[in-house]
Write a protein that holds these residues in place. Structure first.
Motif, PDB file in Angstrom:
ATOM      1  N   UNK A   1      32.243  42.913 -16.334  1.00 10.20           N
ATOM      2  CA  UNK A   1      32.620  41.521 -16.800  1.00 10.20           C
ATOM      3  C   UNK A   1      32.477  40.824 -15.627  1.00 10.20           C
ATOM      4  N   UNK A   2      32.677  41.001 -14.517  1.00  6.84           N
ATOM      5  CA  UNK A   2      32.452  40.262 -13.285  1.00  6.84           C
ATOM      6  C   UNK A   2      31.119  39.755 -13.153  1.00  6.84           C
ATOM      7  N   UNK A   3      30.278  40.496 -13.706  1.00  5.83           N
ATOM      8  CA  UNK A   3      28.829  40.314 -13.510  1.00  5.83           C
ATOM      9  C   UNK A   3      28.281  39.384 -14.602  1.00  5.83           C
ATOM     10  N   UNK A   4      28.753  39.156 -15.671  1.00  5.34           N
ATOM     11  CA  UNK A   4      28.439  38.374 -16.782  1.00  5.34           C
ATOM     12  C   UNK A   4      28.393  36.844 -16.484  1.00  5.34           C
ATOM     13  N   UNK A   5      27.464  36.267 -16.709  1.00  6.37           N
ATOM     14  CA  UNK A   5      27.083  34.844 -16.459  1.00  6.37           C
ATOM     15  C   UNK A   5      28.044  33.853 -17.260  1.00  6.37           C
ATOM     16  N   UNK A   6      29.018  33.180 -16.417  1.00  5.99           N
ATOM     17  CA  UNK A   6      30.055  32.632 -17.330  1.00  5.99           C
ATOM     18  C   UNK A   6      29.341  31.179 -17.954  1.00  5.99           C
ATOM     19  N   UNK A   7      29.664  31.335 -19.445  1.00  4.51           N
ATOM     20  CA  UNK A   7      29.068  30.148 -20.201  1.00  4.51           C
ATOM     21  C   UNK A   7      29.774  29.831 -21.196  1.00  4.51           C
ATOM     22  N   UNK A   8      29.712  28.772 -22.008  1.00  2.00           N
ATOM     23  CA  UNK A   8      29.932  28.524 -23.507  1.00  2.00           C
ATOM     24  C   UNK A   8      28.760  28.483 -24.400  1.00  2.00           C
ATOM     25  N   UNK A   9      28.837  28.945 -25.483  1.00  2.00           N
ATOM     26  CA  UNK A   9      27.750  29.153 -26.554  1.00  2.00           C
ATOM     27  C   UNK A   9      27.237  27.684 -26.838  1.00  2.00           C
ATOM     28  N   UNK A  10      26.090  27.706 -26.645  1.00  2.00           N
ATOM     29  CA  UNK A  10      25.429  26.103 -27.047  1.00  2.00           C
ATOM     30  C   UNK A  10      23.976  26.457 -27.678  1.00  2.00           C
ATOM     31  N   UNK A  11      23.706  25.974 -28.540  1.00  2.00           N
ATOM     32  CA  UNK A  11      22.413  26.294 -29.251  1.00  2.00           C
ATOM     33  C   UNK A  11      21.731  24.802 -30.076  1.00  2.00           C
ATOM     34  N   UNK A  12      20.785  24.212 -29.501  1.00  2.58           N
ATOM     35  CA  UNK A  12      20.296  22.782 -29.954  1.00  2.58           C
ATOM     36  C   UNK A  12      18.765  22.952 -30.308  1.00  2.58           C
ATOM     37  N   UNK A  13      18.375  24.372 -30.674  1.00  3.27           N
ATOM     38  CA  UNK A  13      16.975  24.919 -30.989  1.00  3.27           C
ATOM     39  C   UNK A  13      17.156  25.245 -32.528  1.00  3.27           C
ATOM     40  N   UNK A  14      16.325  25.000 -33.491  1.00  8.37           N
ATOM     41  CA  UNK A  14      16.368  24.942 -34.777  1.00  8.37           C
ATOM     42  C   UNK A  14      16.471  26.733 -34.851  1.00  8.37           C
ATOM     43  N   UNK A  15      17.165  27.137 -36.035  1.00 15.48           N
ATOM     44  CA  UNK A  15      17.354  28.754 -36.161  1.00 15.48           C
ATOM     45  C   UNK A  15      16.588  28.932 -37.724  1.00 15.48           C
ATOM     46  N   UNK A  16      15.792  29.905 -37.834  1.00 15.67           N
ATOM     47  CA  UNK A  16      15.371  30.194 -39.263  1.00 15.67           C
ATOM     48  C   UNK A  16      15.485  31.772 -39.229  1.00 15.67           C
ATOM     49  N   UNK A  17      15.999  32.194 -40.573  1.00 15.86           N
ATOM     50  CA  UNK A  17      16.125  33.652 -41.001  1.00 15.86           C
ATOM     51  C   UNK A  17      14.561  34.141 -41.299  1.00 15.86           C
ATOM     52  N   UNK A  18      14.241  35.103 -40.690  1.00 14.19           N
ATOM     53  CA  UNK A  18      12.984  35.958 -40.712  1.00 14.19           C
ATOM     54  C   UNK A  18      12.464  36.110 -42.215  1.00 14.19           C
ATOM     55  N   UNK A  19      13.430  36.554 -43.019  1.00 17.14           N
ATOM     56  CA  UNK A  19      13.011  36.669 -44.519  1.00 17.14           C
ATOM     57  C   UNK A  19      12.530  35.503 -45.144  1.00 17.14           C
ATOM     58  N   UNK A  20      12.972  34.322 -44.597  1.00 16.10           N
ATOM     59  CA  UNK A  20      12.771  33.080 -45.218  1.00 16.10           C
ATOM     60  C   UNK A  20      11.489  32.372 -44.633  1.00 16.10           C
ATOM     61  N   UNK A  21      11.163  32.585 -43.531  1.00 14.09           N
ATOM     62  CA  UNK A  21       9.966  32.029 -42.720  1.00 14.09           C
ATOM     63  C   UNK A  21       8.705  32.302 -43.275  1.00 14.09           C
ATOM     64  N   UNK A  22       7.858  31.442 -44.036  1.00 13.64           N
ATOM     65  CA  UNK A  22       6.754  31.947 -44.361  1.00 13.64           C
ATOM     66  C   UNK A  22       5.671  31.606 -43.217  1.00 13.64           C
ATOM     67  N   UNK A  23       4.378  32.175 -43.448  1.00 15.16           N
ATOM     68  CA  UNK A  23       3.432  31.866 -42.539  1.00 15.16           C
ATOM     69  C   UNK A  23       3.137  30.167 -42.651  1.00 15.16           C
ATOM     70  N   UNK A  24       3.120  29.713 -43.627  1.00 13.00           N
ATOM     71  CA  UNK A  24       2.713  28.445 -43.976  1.00 13.00           C
ATOM     72  C   UNK A  24       3.799  27.448 -43.258  1.00 13.00           C
ATOM     73  N   UNK A  25       4.880  27.796 -43.688  1.00  6.92           N
ATOM     74  CA  UNK A  25       5.969  26.918 -42.610  1.00  6.92           C
ATOM     75  C   UNK A  25       5.880  26.849 -41.338  1.00  6.92           C
TER      76      UNK A  25
END
Length: 260
Positions: A27-51
């Motif tokens: 636990x002492x070695x974990x990098x302290x942080x808060x979860x933050x994400x501002x990158x678009x996320x996409x489900x693998x099952x729904x992302x087509x090659x065309x998109x």
């Protein structure tokens, strides 16, 4: 520069020891942080090659989740890897941007003796970790079990780069051609900027030092695109995007670099 897709802040809670496939992190070695994400996320099952080609391939990063590499994940558990690869030669590289120290060792010695959590006093050019510098022929039995990303860039070929590193390690900002990167065990935070928005950093200092001292001082309009990636998640980064990585805990990861 970039559009804000979503932004969340959630507290991170941990137990005394985090164990992911045998890759333990105190636990002492974990990098302290808060979860933050501002990158678009996409489900693998729904992302087509065309998109993928239309929206991301040449314009912006995307994180693809629900990626299945179950067999590869089992093969890269710590005990399994040590039983098979302990005496195999590997080469460690320094974690700085422009110059690289290379140190030969064996896989077992790296895992049991040299793979340690990052501390703030060490420079990037003094920090050694395993990423990419392995004999592709020797490691073929393992690498061929990895299910490569289903999305392609026309006219590009893929090359795999496998790595394992301790908590707090990572690569400072740099850029190269496009590619994918997947977390198999552990977790890794990514920071990205488009090529024309070169970040300010010391190439011989670690990502951990930048994240600890420089990142909190950034004005809102200079903040990077960023997200913590966990097992089953894959990030795609376009050509010449600046990016830095930071292992939140001991992590196993693999990249698919694309070249014309």
């Amino acid at each position: 520069m970039k559009k804000l897709i979503f932004l969340t802040f959630l507290p991170i809670f941990s137990v005394a020891t985090v164990n992911d496939g045998g890759w333990t992190t105190e636990e002492k070695d974990l990098v302290p942080q808060k979860e933050k994400c501002n990158i678009e996320r996409h489900d693998a099952a729904e992302l087509t090659q065309k998109e993928f080609l239309k929206r991301y391939a040449f314009s912006e990063p995307v994180i693809i989740y629900n990626v299945d590499n179950t067999e590869f994940k089992k093969l890269t558990e710590k005990n399994e890897m040590l039983s098979v690869w302990r005496d195999v030669d590997v080469t460690l590289n320094s974690a700085n941007t422009y110059s690289y120290t290379r140190v030969p060792t064996t896989f077992g010695k790296y895992i049991e003796e040299k793979m340690k959590p990052q501390n703030l006093e060490m420079l990037g050019n003094e920090t050694l970790y395993l990423f990419g510098d392995i004999d592709q022929k020797i490691w073929k039995p393992l690498l061929e079990k990895y299910h490569q990303p289903d999305w392609e860039l026309p006219g590009h070929t893929a090359a795999l780069s496998f790595g394992i590193a301790g908590a707090g390690t990572g690569v400072p900002f740099h850029f190269h051609g496009p590619g994918f990167a997947e977390v198999i065990h552990g977790s890794k935070r990514w920071f990205l900027y488009p090529y024309e928005e070169r970040p300010d950093w010391n190439p011989d200092k670690t990502t951990l030092e930048w994240y600890t001292y420089d990142y909190p001082k950034l004005p809102r309009d200079k903040l990077p695109l960023e997200c913590e990636m966990k097992p089953g998640e894959l990030i795609y980064f376009p050509d010449k995007w600046w990016h830095a990585t930071l292992n939140i805990k001991s992590s196993v990861f693999i990249s698919t670099f694309l070249s014309p």
